[in-house]
Write a protein that holds these residues in place. Sequence first.
Motif, PDB file in Angstrom:
ATOM      1  N   ARG A   7       0.842  -1.202   0.000  1.00  0.00           N
ATOM      2  CA  ARG A   7       0.000   0.000   0.000  1.00  0.00           C
ATOM      3  C   ARG A   7       0.868   1.239   0.000  1.00  0.00           C
ATOM      4  O   ARG A   7       1.898   1.300   0.647  1.00  0.00           O
ATOM      5  CB  ARG A   7      -0.895  -0.004   1.235  1.00  0.00           C
ATOM      6  CG  ARG A   7      -2.087  -0.904   1.040  1.00  0.00           C
ATOM      7  CD  ARG A   7      -3.032  -0.773   2.165  1.00  0.00           C
ATOM      8  NE  ARG A   7      -2.568  -1.703   3.204  1.00  0.00           N
ATOM      9  CZ  ARG A   7      -2.943  -1.671   4.447  1.00  0.00           C
ATOM     10  NH1 ARG A   7      -3.768  -0.757   4.868  1.00  0.00           N
ATOM     11  NH2 ARG A   7      -2.500  -2.541   5.306  1.00  0.00           N
ATOM     12  N   GLU A   8       0.402   2.244  -0.732  1.00  0.00           N
ATOM     13  CA  GLU A   8       1.149   3.494  -0.821  1.00  0.00           C
ATOM     14  C   GLU A   8       0.972   4.346   0.421  1.00  0.00           C
ATOM     15  O   GLU A   8       1.882   5.029   0.849  1.00  0.00           O
ATOM     16  CB  GLU A   8       0.702   4.257  -2.060  1.00  0.00           C
ATOM     17  CG  GLU A   8       1.043   3.532  -3.344  1.00  0.00           C
ATOM     18  CD  GLU A   8       0.414   4.175  -4.554  1.00  0.00           C
ATOM     19  OE1 GLU A   8      -0.203   5.243  -4.419  1.00  0.00           O
ATOM     20  OE2 GLU A   8       0.558   3.611  -5.643  1.00  0.00           O
ATOM     21  N   ALA A   9      -0.231   4.336   0.984  1.00  0.00           N
ATOM     22  CA  ALA A   9      -0.512   5.134   2.185  1.00  0.00           C
ATOM     23  C   ALA A   9      -1.351   4.286   3.142  1.00  0.00           C
ATOM     24  O   ALA A   9      -2.131   3.446   2.701  1.00  0.00           O
ATOM     25  CB  ALA A   9      -1.274   6.399   1.804  1.00  0.00           C
ATOM     26  N   PRO A  10      -1.184   4.491   4.439  1.00  0.00           N
ATOM     27  CA  PRO A  10      -1.988   3.734   5.394  1.00  0.00           C
ATOM     28  C   PRO A  10      -3.480   4.006   5.192  1.00  0.00           C
ATOM     29  O   PRO A  10      -3.887   5.126   4.930  1.00  0.00           O
ATOM     30  CB  PRO A  10      -1.538   4.242   6.761  1.00  0.00           C
ATOM     31  CG  PRO A  10      -0.249   4.932   6.526  1.00  0.00           C
ATOM     32  CD  PRO A  10      -0.254   5.385   5.102  1.00  0.00           C
ATOM     33  N   GLY A  11      -4.272   2.961   5.284  1.00  0.00           N
ATOM     34  CA  GLY A  11      -5.716   3.089   5.135  1.00  0.00           C
ATOM     35  C   GLY A  11      -6.376   3.378   6.476  1.00  0.00           C
ATOM     36  O   GLY A  11      -5.699   3.721   7.458  1.00  0.00           O
ATOM     37  N   PRO A  12      -7.693   3.216   6.547  1.00  0.00           N
ATOM     38  CA  PRO A  12      -8.413   3.477   7.793  1.00  0.00           C
ATOM     39  C   PRO A  12      -8.025   2.521   8.919  1.00  0.00           C
ATOM     40  O   PRO A  12      -8.172   2.842  10.083  1.00  0.00           O
ATOM     41  CB  PRO A  12      -9.878   3.306   7.415  1.00  0.00           C
ATOM     42  CG  PRO A  12      -9.886   2.604   6.111  1.00  0.00           C
ATOM     43  CD  PRO A  12      -8.566   2.840   5.467  1.00  0.00           C
ATOM     44  N   ASP A  13      -7.482   1.360   8.553  1.00  0.00           N
ATOM     45  CA  ASP A  13      -7.060   0.387   9.564  1.00  0.00           C
ATOM     46  C   ASP A  13      -5.580   0.538   9.914  1.00  0.00           C
ATOM     47  O   ASP A  13      -4.989  -0.330  10.530  1.00  0.00           O
ATOM     48  CB  ASP A  13      -7.364  -1.031   9.088  1.00  0.00           C
ATOM     49  CG  ASP A  13      -6.692  -1.353   7.765  1.00  0.00           C
ATOM     50  OD1 ASP A  13      -6.181  -0.416   7.119  1.00  0.00           O
ATOM     51  OD2 ASP A  13      -6.686  -2.529   7.377  1.00  0.00           O
ATOM     52  N   GLY A  14      -4.980   1.642   9.538  1.00  0.00           N
ATOM     53  CA  GLY A  14      -3.569   1.887   9.838  1.00  0.00           C
ATOM     54  C   GLY A  14      -2.673   1.176   8.847  1.00  0.00           C
ATOM     55  O   GLY A  14      -2.975   1.105   7.658  1.00  0.00           O
ATOM     56  N   ASP A  15      -1.572   0.622   9.330  1.00  0.00           N
ATOM     57  CA  ASP A  15      -0.586  -0.027   8.477  1.00  0.00           C
ATOM     58  C   ASP A  15      -0.703  -1.547   8.548  1.00  0.00           C
ATOM     59  O   ASP A  15       0.218  -2.259   8.174  1.00  0.00           O
ATOM     60  CB  ASP A  15       0.818   0.435   8.891  1.00  0.00           C
ATOM     61  CG  ASP A  15       1.818   0.259   7.763  1.00  0.00           C
ATOM     62  OD1 ASP A  15       1.400   0.281   6.595  1.00  0.00           O
ATOM     63  OD2 ASP A  15       3.010   0.082   8.067  1.00  0.00           O
ATOM     64  N   ARG A  16      -1.826  -2.051   9.052  1.00  0.00           N
ATOM     65  CA  ARG A  16      -2.010  -3.499   9.198  1.00  0.00           C
ATOM     66  C   ARG A  16      -2.129  -4.171   7.840  1.00  0.00           C
ATOM     67  O   ARG A  16      -2.623  -3.598   6.891  1.00  0.00           O
ATOM     68  CB  ARG A  16      -3.271  -3.785  10.003  1.00  0.00           C
ATOM     69  CG  ARG A  16      -3.153  -3.366  11.443  1.00  0.00           C
ATOM     70  CD  ARG A  16      -4.391  -3.629  12.207  1.00  0.00           C
ATOM     71  NE  ARG A  16      -4.965  -4.922  11.837  1.00  0.00           N
ATOM     72  CZ  ARG A  16      -6.024  -5.446  12.405  1.00  0.00           C
ATOM     73  NH1 ARG A  16      -6.647  -4.799  13.350  1.00  0.00           N
ATOM     74  NH2 ARG A  16      -6.483  -6.608  12.024  1.00  0.00           N
ATOM     75  N   ALA A  17      -1.680  -5.394   7.771  1.00  0.00           N
ATOM     76  CA  ALA A  17      -1.821  -6.184   6.550  1.00  0.00           C
ATOM     77  C   ALA A  17      -3.279  -6.604   6.399  1.00  0.00           C
ATOM     78  O   ALA A  17      -3.992  -6.776   7.385  1.00  0.00           O
ATOM     79  CB  ALA A  17      -0.930  -7.422   6.639  1.00  0.00           C
ATOM     80  N   ARG A  18      -3.714  -6.728   5.148  1.00  0.00           N
ATOM     81  CA  ARG A  18      -5.089  -7.148   4.878  1.00  0.00           C
ATOM     82  C   ARG A  18      -5.060  -8.380   3.974  1.00  0.00           C
ATOM     83  O   ARG A  18      -4.155  -8.539   3.160  1.00  0.00           O
ATOM     84  CB  ARG A  18      -5.863  -6.030   4.197  1.00  0.00           C
ATOM     85  CG  ARG A  18      -5.973  -4.796   5.065  1.00  0.00           C
ATOM     86  CD  ARG A  18      -6.806  -3.726   4.426  1.00  0.00           C
ATOM     87  NE  ARG A  18      -6.211  -3.249   3.182  1.00  0.00           N
ATOM     88  CZ  ARG A  18      -6.691  -2.252   2.465  1.00  0.00           C
ATOM     89  NH1 ARG A  18      -7.789  -1.624   2.850  1.00  0.00           N
ATOM     90  NH2 ARG A  18      -6.113  -1.864   1.358  1.00  0.00           N
ATOM     91  N   LEU A  19      -6.067  -9.232   4.145  1.00  0.00           N
ATOM     92  CA  LEU A  19      -6.139 -10.482   3.394  1.00  0.00           C
ATOM     93  C   LEU A  19      -7.492 -10.630   2.722  1.00  0.00           C
ATOM     94  O   LEU A  19      -8.525 -10.383   3.337  1.00  0.00           O
ATOM     95  CB  LEU A  19      -5.921 -11.679   4.341  1.00  0.00           C
ATOM     96  CG  LEU A  19      -6.084 -13.071   3.730  1.00  0.00           C
ATOM     97  CD1 LEU A  19      -4.938 -13.371   2.769  1.00  0.00           C
ATOM     98  CD2 LEU A  19      -6.144 -14.116   4.823  1.00  0.00           C
ATOM     99  N   GLY A  20      -7.470 -11.056   1.478  1.00  0.00           N
ATOM    100  CA  GLY A  20      -8.675 -11.446   0.758  1.00  0.00           C
ATOM    101  C   GLY A  20      -8.513 -12.893   0.336  1.00  0.00           C
ATOM    102  O   GLY A  20      -7.431 -13.311  -0.077  1.00  0.00           O
TER     103      GLY A  20
END
Length: 121
Positions: A7-20
């Motif tokens: 990710r280029e910038a932290p999202g609403p969940d911060g810098d946490r990794a996300r999984l799909g």
Amino acid sequence: MLYMRQREAPGPDGDRARLGVVVGRRHAPHAVTRNLIKRAARDLFRLRQSGLAGWDLVLRLQRRFEPTEFRAASSAALKTACRAELASLFEAAAARAARGTAPAEAGGPPSKSSTPPTRPD
């Protein structure tokens, strides 16, 4: 197959990794088997999430889980095969994330952002 994208910038969940997780009926014909695979993927991801901070991951099944080979979703053989394959994918992803790079995915649809989706070797 595990696709990775930093990710280029932290999202609403911060810098946490996300999984799909994508498990189609073609690869796992029974809903119980699909749910087992998703549950195992989320469990292994939860254990390795801290090493993948700032990355988005999408897990897509490549191998078909034949009902004749794995008779029941509760079979030890299915759980072992699933966990072994997922563990190797997440270990490769964690190593790639630690280096901060991932190879460009070839042959996929074009990405909407400047960073193409990637997968670990």
